[in-house]
Design a protein around this motif. Structure first.
Motif, PDB file in Angstrom:
ATOM      1  N   THR A   1     -41.678 -23.359   4.875  1.00 17.01           N
ATOM      2  CA  THR A   1     -40.684 -23.089   3.845  1.00 17.01           C
ATOM      3  C   THR A   1     -39.323 -23.429   4.425  1.00 17.01           C
ATOM      4  O   THR A   1     -38.908 -22.878   5.439  1.00 17.01           O
ATOM      5  N   LEU A   2     -38.653 -24.353   3.780  1.00 14.98           N
ATOM      6  CA  LEU A   2     -37.334 -24.784   4.243  1.00 14.98           C
ATOM      7  C   LEU A   2     -36.272 -24.133   3.370  1.00 14.98           C
ATOM      8  O   LEU A   2     -36.301 -24.259   2.145  1.00 14.98           O
ATOM      9  N   VAL A   3     -35.358 -23.419   3.994  1.00 11.73           N
ATOM     10  CA  VAL A   3     -34.256 -22.780   3.279  1.00 11.73           C
ATOM     11  C   VAL A   3     -32.973 -23.466   3.703  1.00 11.73           C
ATOM     12  O   VAL A   3     -32.667 -23.552   4.896  1.00 11.73           O
ATOM     13  N   ILE A   4     -32.219 -23.958   2.723  1.00 11.19           N
ATOM     14  CA  ILE A   4     -30.956 -24.643   2.999  1.00 11.19           C
ATOM     15  C   ILE A   4     -29.824 -23.823   2.399  1.00 11.19           C
ATOM     16  O   ILE A   4     -29.859 -23.486   1.219  1.00 11.19           O
ATOM     17  N   VAL A   5     -28.839 -23.520   3.210  1.00 15.25           N
ATOM     18  CA  VAL A   5     -27.678 -22.771   2.755  1.00 15.25           C
ATOM     19  C   VAL A   5     -26.464 -23.681   2.829  1.00 15.25           C
ATOM     20  O   VAL A   5     -26.187 -24.269   3.876  1.00 15.25           O
TER      21      VAL A   5
ATOM     22  N   ARG B   1     -21.896 -29.499  -2.481  1.00  9.25           N
ATOM     23  CA  ARG B   1     -22.845 -30.124  -1.574  1.00  9.25           C
ATOM     24  C   ARG B   1     -24.290 -29.696  -1.829  1.00  9.25           C
ATOM     25  O   ARG B   1     -25.208 -30.217  -1.224  1.00  9.25           O
ATOM     26  N   THR B   2     -24.486 -28.767  -2.753  1.00 11.71           N
ATOM     27  CA  THR B   2     -25.823 -28.251  -3.012  1.00 11.71           C
ATOM     28  C   THR B   2     -26.760 -29.335  -3.516  1.00 11.71           C
ATOM     29  O   THR B   2     -27.880 -29.471  -3.032  1.00 11.71           O
ATOM     30  N   ASP B   3     -26.329 -30.131  -4.488  1.00 15.47           N
ATOM     31  CA  ASP B   3     -27.180 -31.190  -5.028  1.00 15.47           C
ATOM     32  C   ASP B   3     -27.558 -32.206  -3.956  1.00 15.47           C
ATOM     33  O   ASP B   3     -28.702 -32.660  -3.896  1.00 15.47           O
TER      34      ASP B   3
ATOM     35  N   ILE C   1     -30.248 -30.660  -1.741  1.00 13.55           N
ATOM     36  CA  ILE C   1     -31.541 -30.620  -2.432  1.00 13.55           C
ATOM     37  C   ILE C   1     -32.170 -32.012  -2.430  1.00 13.55           C
ATOM     38  O   ILE C   1     -33.364 -32.176  -2.179  1.00 13.55           O
ATOM     39  N   ASP C   2     -31.372 -33.031  -2.715  1.00 14.10           N
ATOM     40  CA  ASP C   2     -31.878 -34.413  -2.703  1.00 14.10           C
ATOM     41  C   ASP C   2     -32.394 -34.789  -1.328  1.00 14.10           C
ATOM     42  O   ASP C   2     -33.464 -35.404  -1.195  1.00 14.10           O
ATOM     43  N   ALA C   3     -31.664 -34.422  -0.286  1.00 18.64           N
ATOM     44  CA  ALA C   3     -32.084 -34.735   1.078  1.00 18.64           C
ATOM     45  C   ALA C   3     -33.384 -34.018   1.421  1.00 18.64           C
ATOM     46  O   ALA C   3     -34.278 -34.599   2.037  1.00 18.64           O
ATOM     47  N   ALA C   4     -33.523 -32.774   1.023  1.00 18.00           N
ATOM     48  CA  ALA C   4     -34.745 -32.014   1.298  1.00 18.00           C
ATOM     49  C   ALA C   4     -35.939 -32.615   0.557  1.00 18.00           C
ATOM     50  O   ALA C   4     -37.042 -32.688   1.095  1.00 18.00           O
ATOM     51  N   ASN C   5     -35.717 -33.061  -0.662  1.00 17.67           N
ATOM     52  CA  ASN C   5     -36.807 -33.650  -1.435  1.00 17.67           C
ATOM     53  C   ASN C   5     -37.257 -34.989  -0.871  1.00 17.67           C
ATOM     54  O   ASN C   5     -38.419 -35.344  -0.987  1.00 17.67           O
ATOM     55  N   ASP C   6     -36.341 -35.714  -0.285  1.00 15.61           N
ATOM     56  CA  ASP C   6     -36.689 -37.005   0.336  1.00 15.61           C
ATOM     57  C   ASP C   6     -37.539 -36.776   1.570  1.00 15.61           C
ATOM     58  O   ASP C   6     -38.436 -37.457   1.888  1.00 15.61           O
TER      59      ASP C   6
END
Length: 54
Positions: A34-38, A44-46, A49-54
């Motif tokens: 489980t990756l949690v990004i703060v 910068r949230t979008d 999220i895009d980077a995590a999905n890639d």
């Protein structure tokens, strides 16, 4: 198991995952990550999220 990696890079996350796999053997291959990004601001949230999905 919870591992905190604050202010880290993708390279550091990858290194830690490889080390955990090496230490735990085959049993770690079946575990869930489980990756949690703060982010500090909403702009910068979008991008995060895009980077995590890639």
């Amino acid at each position: 198991m919870i591992i905190d990696l604050p202010s880290t890079t993708t390279s550091q996350i990858n290194s830690r995952l490889v080390r955990l796999r090496d230490e735990g053997g085959a049993t770690t291959l079946g575990r869930v990550l489980t990756l949690v990004i703060v982010t500090e601001d909403g702009q910068r949230t979008d991008a995060a999220i895009d980077a995590a999905n890639d």
